[in-house]
Design an enzyme around this catalytic site. Sequence first.
Site, PDB file in Angstrom:
ATOM      1  N   ASP A  99     -10.320  -1.498  -5.895  1.00 55.48           N
ATOM      2  CA  ASP A  99     -10.704  -0.195  -6.446  1.00 55.48           C
ATOM      3  C   ASP A  99      -9.618   0.864  -6.253  1.00 55.48           C
ATOM      4  O   ASP A  99      -9.436   1.722  -7.112  1.00 55.48           O
ATOM      5  CB  ASP A  99     -12.068   0.269  -5.916  1.00 55.48           C
ATOM      6  CG  ASP A  99     -12.122   0.332  -4.409  1.00 55.48           C
ATOM      7  OD1 ASP A  99     -11.184  -0.179  -3.760  1.00 55.48           O
ATOM      8  OD2 ASP A  99     -13.093   0.893  -3.864  1.00 55.48           O
ATOM      9  N   THR A 114      -8.969  -9.566  -5.505  1.00 51.22           N
ATOM     10  CA  THR A 114      -9.189  -9.416  -4.063  1.00 51.22           C
ATOM     11  C   THR A 114     -10.091 -10.551  -3.602  1.00 51.22           C
ATOM     12  O   THR A 114     -11.035 -10.913  -4.320  1.00 51.22           O
ATOM     13  CB  THR A 114      -9.826  -8.053  -3.690  1.00 51.22           C
ATOM     14  OG1 THR A 114     -10.495  -8.178  -2.424  1.00 51.22           O
ATOM     15  CG2 THR A 114     -10.855  -7.582  -4.697  1.00 51.22           C
ATOM     16  N   ARG A 127       0.892  -1.161   0.000  1.00 49.50           N
ATOM     17  CA  ARG A 127       0.000   0.000   0.000  1.00 49.50           C
ATOM     18  C   ARG A 127       0.926   1.205   0.000  1.00 49.50           C
ATOM     19  O   ARG A 127       1.760   1.346   0.882  1.00 49.50           O
ATOM     20  CB  ARG A 127      -0.931  -0.036   1.213  1.00 49.50           C
ATOM     21  CG  ARG A 127      -1.896  -1.225   1.117  1.00 49.50           C
ATOM     22  CD  ARG A 127      -3.144  -1.041   1.942  1.00 49.50           C
ATOM     23  NE  ARG A 127      -4.214  -1.882   1.425  1.00 49.50           N
ATOM     24  CZ  ARG A 127      -4.468  -3.137   1.827  1.00 49.50           C
ATOM     25  NH1 ARG A 127      -3.712  -3.694   2.741  1.00 49.50           N
ATOM     26  NH2 ARG A 127      -5.465  -3.816   1.309  1.00 49.50           N
ATOM     27  N   ASP A 130     -15.592  -7.487  -3.676  1.00 51.67           N
ATOM     28  CA  ASP A 130     -16.279  -6.242  -3.313  1.00 51.67           C
ATOM     29  C   ASP A 130     -16.200  -5.186  -4.411  1.00 51.67           C
ATOM     30  O   ASP A 130     -16.280  -3.990  -4.131  1.00 51.67           O
ATOM     31  CB  ASP A 130     -15.703  -5.689  -2.002  1.00 51.67           C
ATOM     32  CG  ASP A 130     -14.217  -5.352  -2.116  1.00 51.67           C
ATOM     33  OD1 ASP A 130     -13.582  -5.734  -3.124  1.00 51.67           O
ATOM     34  OD2 ASP A 130     -13.691  -4.699  -1.198  1.00 51.67           O
TER      35      ASP A 130
END
Length: 358
Positions: A106, A128, A75, A132
């Site tokens: 996303d 993922t 990240r 989602d």
Amino acid sequence: MAAFRKIGILTSGGDAPGMNACVRAVTRKAHAEGVEVAGIIGGYSGLINDNILDLTPRMVSDIIARGGTMLYSDRCLEFKTEPGMQKAIATCKKHGIDALVVIGGDGTFRGGTDMTNRGVPTIGIPGTIDNDITATDYTIGFDSAMTTTANMIDCLRDTCESHARCNVVEVMGRDCGQIALYTALATGAVAAVIPEVPFDEPGTIARMKQLKAAGKRGFVVVVSEGVRTPEGTPYSEKLAEVIAKETLIETKFARFAHVVRGGKPSLQDRLIATEMGVMAVDLLLAGQSNKVICRLDSKIVPVDINFALISDRYYKNKLKEGDLDAFTPDQVNAMKERAEKLNAEIRRVYQMIEDTSK
Ligand code: ADP
């Protein structure tokens, strides 16, 4: 046909089984088309810090069945800044990277669209375990994570039956309850507790008492990590206490956490990862970019990234002022229909759990 020399590929955000199968497919397909591949190590951090490993077809051998991601994931906050993005562009220029394939969620796609807008055509692939991403029926890793979760619940269920116990299981999924929902159905749990549907705690307790009185011994309740108490603590732990107190069934608690993010990708994840990877290369070579590869009604299809990102906000009630301005009434209607379809499907499965655990 776009004249690319080299495609860069990265995996970003939470890792998921099947990411490696996708890296392999992109690498092999690109080389088959005469295009080189640059593996970017550690997500967008690798682009910023010039951490690049050129991938030959042989370097991705024997990874199709491996969990995790050989490119590592990260990240990277710096990438969200303009200076960070300029460093990423400079790395692309230095290595002759003409286009990117980014595998993630996303957040990863937002980064991808930023790169497209700055002159590096990018395609996103949904990877993922959480499933989602609103624009696609399926994200790489979901099936593997559910399979691992179901296998672990089956083990708990054995010992619940032996000892006439309940086990409350908390599973990952961030704000999406799909892992909890489908594994509850597939393991014979008495209930799924998910962010999308208000939970009837007294009704479930009453049902468990009735089932106990009718002779049921083993109980499993699957709770999504996204369900929190008003104080912000995990609802799963609190529910275990309430069940023990109210039903007098001995109740244990288990949090599967990151265990289900690892392990071998399932057959479905390997197949879909491969199809998506191949399509990403095909699209880039056909001159397309700023697309997310989706699975809709069992077909692999490209969807515009901006449409996908705003559909996601629409579904999650997170629309910001002006978000819909760039879309036609038909497109907004398509977002509405998609949201309604997803909600209806979740409620249908939710009801089925109750109906089959009486
Ligand atoms: P996911 O892709 O699974 O949603 P994150 O939200 O953590 O995971 O995003 C992964 C990475 O994508 C971030 O660490 C960051 O580098 C990049 N990213 C996320 N949001 C943005 C954004 N709004 N603009 C540019 N890059 C972003």
